[in-house]
Design an enzyme around this catalytic site. Structure first.
Site, PDB file in Angstrom:
ATOM      1  N   PRO A  51      43.498  35.051  44.931  1.00  0.00           N
ATOM      2  CA  PRO A  51      43.212  36.411  44.459  1.00  0.00           C
ATOM      3  C   PRO A  51      43.704  37.460  45.449  1.00  0.00           C
ATOM      4  O   PRO A  51      43.415  37.357  46.637  1.00  0.00           O
ATOM      5  CB  PRO A  51      41.673  36.447  44.376  1.00  0.00           C
ATOM      6  CG  PRO A  51      41.227  35.025  44.460  1.00  0.00           C
ATOM      7  CD  PRO A  51      42.281  34.280  45.194  1.00  0.00           C
ATOM      8  N   ASP A  74      43.291  41.277  46.058  1.00  0.00           N
ATOM      9  CA  ASP A  74      42.642  42.555  45.761  1.00  0.00           C
ATOM     10  C   ASP A  74      43.096  43.567  46.805  1.00  0.00           C
ATOM     11  O   ASP A  74      44.005  43.302  47.578  1.00  0.00           O
ATOM     12  CB  ASP A  74      41.112  42.389  45.797  1.00  0.00           C
ATOM     13  CG  ASP A  74      40.619  42.203  47.220  1.00  0.00           C
ATOM     14  OD1 ASP A  74      41.311  41.507  47.994  1.00  0.00           O
ATOM     15  OD2 ASP A  74      39.584  42.768  47.587  1.00  0.00           O
ATOM     16  N   LYS A 105      44.033  38.912  38.930  1.00  0.00           N
ATOM     17  CA  LYS A 105      43.118  38.908  40.073  1.00  0.00           C
ATOM     18  C   LYS A 105      41.770  38.286  39.704  1.00  0.00           C
ATOM     19  O   LYS A 105      41.250  37.419  40.400  1.00  0.00           O
ATOM     20  CB  LYS A 105      42.957  40.333  40.611  1.00  0.00           C
ATOM     21  CG  LYS A 105      42.191  40.405  41.922  1.00  0.00           C
ATOM     22  CD  LYS A 105      40.705  40.501  41.688  1.00  0.00           C
ATOM     23  CE  LYS A 105      39.944  40.383  42.984  1.00  0.00           C
ATOM     24  NZ  LYS A 105      38.492  40.398  42.728  1.00  0.00           N
ATOM     25  N   ARG A 129      33.473  48.577  31.683  1.00  0.00           N
ATOM     26  CA  ARG A 129      33.542  47.113  31.710  1.00  0.00           C
ATOM     27  C   ARG A 129      32.625  46.476  30.683  1.00  0.00           C
ATOM     28  O   ARG A 129      32.723  45.273  30.417  1.00  0.00           O
ATOM     29  CB  ARG A 129      33.200  46.609  33.105  1.00  0.00           C
ATOM     30  CG  ARG A 129      34.038  47.257  34.195  1.00  0.00           C
ATOM     31  CD  ARG A 129      33.356  47.202  35.546  1.00  0.00           C
ATOM     32  NE  ARG A 129      33.974  48.104  36.513  1.00  0.00           N
ATOM     33  CZ  ARG A 129      33.691  49.399  36.598  1.00  0.00           C
ATOM     34  NH1 ARG A 129      32.796  49.933  35.776  1.00  0.00           N
ATOM     35  NH2 ARG A 129      34.289  50.160  37.489  1.00  0.00           N
ATOM     36  N   PHE A 163      40.315  37.565  53.696  1.00  0.00           N
ATOM     37  CA  PHE A 163      39.484  38.594  53.058  1.00  0.00           C
ATOM     38  C   PHE A 163      38.305  38.959  53.948  1.00  0.00           C
ATOM     39  O   PHE A 163      38.030  40.130  54.206  1.00  0.00           O
ATOM     40  CB  PHE A 163      38.986  38.083  51.699  1.00  0.00           C
ATOM     41  CG  PHE A 163      38.005  38.993  51.013  1.00  0.00           C
ATOM     42  CD1 PHE A 163      38.444  40.151  50.393  1.00  0.00           C
ATOM     43  CD2 PHE A 163      36.651  38.692  50.982  1.00  0.00           C
ATOM     44  CE1 PHE A 163      37.540  40.994  49.749  1.00  0.00           C
ATOM     45  CE2 PHE A 163      35.743  39.538  50.345  1.00  0.00           C
ATOM     46  CZ  PHE A 163      36.193  40.680  49.734  1.00  0.00           C
ATOM     47  N   GLN A 165      42.960  32.445  51.870  1.00  0.00           N
ATOM     48  CA  GLN A 165      42.710  33.768  51.298  1.00  0.00           C
ATOM     49  C   GLN A 165      41.319  34.266  51.642  1.00  0.00           C
ATOM     50  O   GLN A 165      41.127  35.430  51.993  1.00  0.00           O
ATOM     51  CB  GLN A 165      42.897  33.702  49.774  1.00  0.00           C
ATOM     52  CG  GLN A 165      42.613  34.983  49.027  1.00  0.00           C
ATOM     53  CD  GLN A 165      41.142  35.213  48.698  1.00  0.00           C
ATOM     54  OE1 GLN A 165      40.716  36.325  48.520  1.00  0.00           O
ATOM     55  NE2 GLN A 165      40.348  34.157  48.669  1.00  0.00           N
TER      56      GLN A 165
END
Length: 287
Positions: free
Chosen positions: A229, A231, A212, A170, A273, A269
């Site tokens: 998002p 994931d 995402k 990354r 999550f 969301q």
DNA sequence: GGCCAGGTGTACC
DNA sequence: GGTACACATGGC
């Protein structure tokens, strides 16, 4: 004197340590972190939020904004579809709020997030701040806390030194994002004036930023409720809670997230999550 | 040691 | 269009 803010529903732990931001830590029952250039220690007492700062906190509007304290959670929840999963998710954590973070910090942090566990993202962010962040005033007797490193600063850092912060593959993506922002090729403030779709297109133009991560930034920094998002956790929640024993195609799921949850889908969301990670243990759940 | 983690880019069919 | 795999790193 600490700032004292009368607070509506607020679950500090779920809000600050629930995968939206990565710099908060709990010390003796208080949450310590950095918002912009301010160090702050947060504690709840009675119905109030107490905020201890190292510099003049002013009227605390910056803190109210960051914590989303002006969001009317009861009104938001009333816009949700009345289905069992969301009822359970809200019931499990009624004080969870969406933060309004600095866009650069949010973008940089989530670029680091891909296929990393939250604790490891926190570790990487801490290493980055220690290495490249500017010292800011902190509590007496402690080492100076640091601001999140600016894009201008990170644009000058070699990829190798970023890798020293355990960023792995990354590092290249973070360097590219810092350079794009520093050079003005990506204007994060200008995104506020764009539609969500147009802003998402700008963000996903960066290498290493797909839908995402872009949606996380749109939701956690810009407050875009039409960013949802998905994931691994939210995917699991959608499948287990809304499509049990079925095998929905990605296209079906995307359509569902865009249409089912209403005008505050982003909030929905975040409740899902949090719920799937904390209240529905599975074999693969982290302890 | 194998699998997983708040994914994405690329190479295949 | 979709599907498989590599990409660094650390916890379990």
């Amino acid at each position: 004197m600490p700032l004292r803010i009368p607070t509506p529903f607020l679950d500090l732990e779920a809000t600050l340590d629930g995968g939206q931001a990565f710099r908060w830590r709990c010390v003796d029952g208080a949450w310590e972190g950095v918002i912009g250039d301010r160090w702050v220690r947060l504690r709840q007492e009675g119905g109030d939020l107490l905020a201890e700062t190292a510099t003049d906190p002013g009227d605390g509007a910056w803190l109210r904004h960051y914590l989303g304290l002006d969001d009317d959670l009861e009104a938001i929840v009333r816009t949700f579809p009345d289905d069992p999963p969301l009822r359970d998710a809200v019931q499990a954590c009624p004080g969870l709020r969406l933060l309004r973070q600095d866009p650069w910090e949010c973008l940089a942090s989530f670029i680091l997030s891909s296929t990393k566990q939250i604790v490891q993202i926190q570790q990487c962010v801490a290493l980055l701040c220690d290495a490249f962040g500017e010292p800011i005033p902190g509590p007496a007797g402690a080492t100076s806390p640091r601001a999140f490193p600016t894009a201008a600063r990170l644009a000058l850092v070699t990829e190798s030194r970023l890798r020293d912060c355990k960023l792995g593959f990354r590092a290249r993506y973070l360097a590219a994002a810092a350079q794009a922002v520093d050079a003005g090729r990506l204007d994060l403030e200008a995104l506020r004036g764009l539609s969500t779709a147009a802003a998402r297109e700008q963000l996903t133009g960066l290498p290493g930023v797909g839908p995402k991560i872009a949606n996380c930034v749109l939701l956690f920094a810009y407050g875009r409720q039409d960013a949802f998002p998905v994931d691994v956790w939210v995917l699991r929640a959608l499948r287990e809670l809304y499509f049990p024993r079925r095998r929905p195609k990605p296209r079906t799921l995307q359509r569902f997230t865009e249409t089912h949850f209403g005008p505050n889908a982003g909030y929905a969301q975040q409740y899902l999550f949090h719920y799937i990670r904390n209240h529905r243990p599975t074999e693969t759940r982290l302890s």
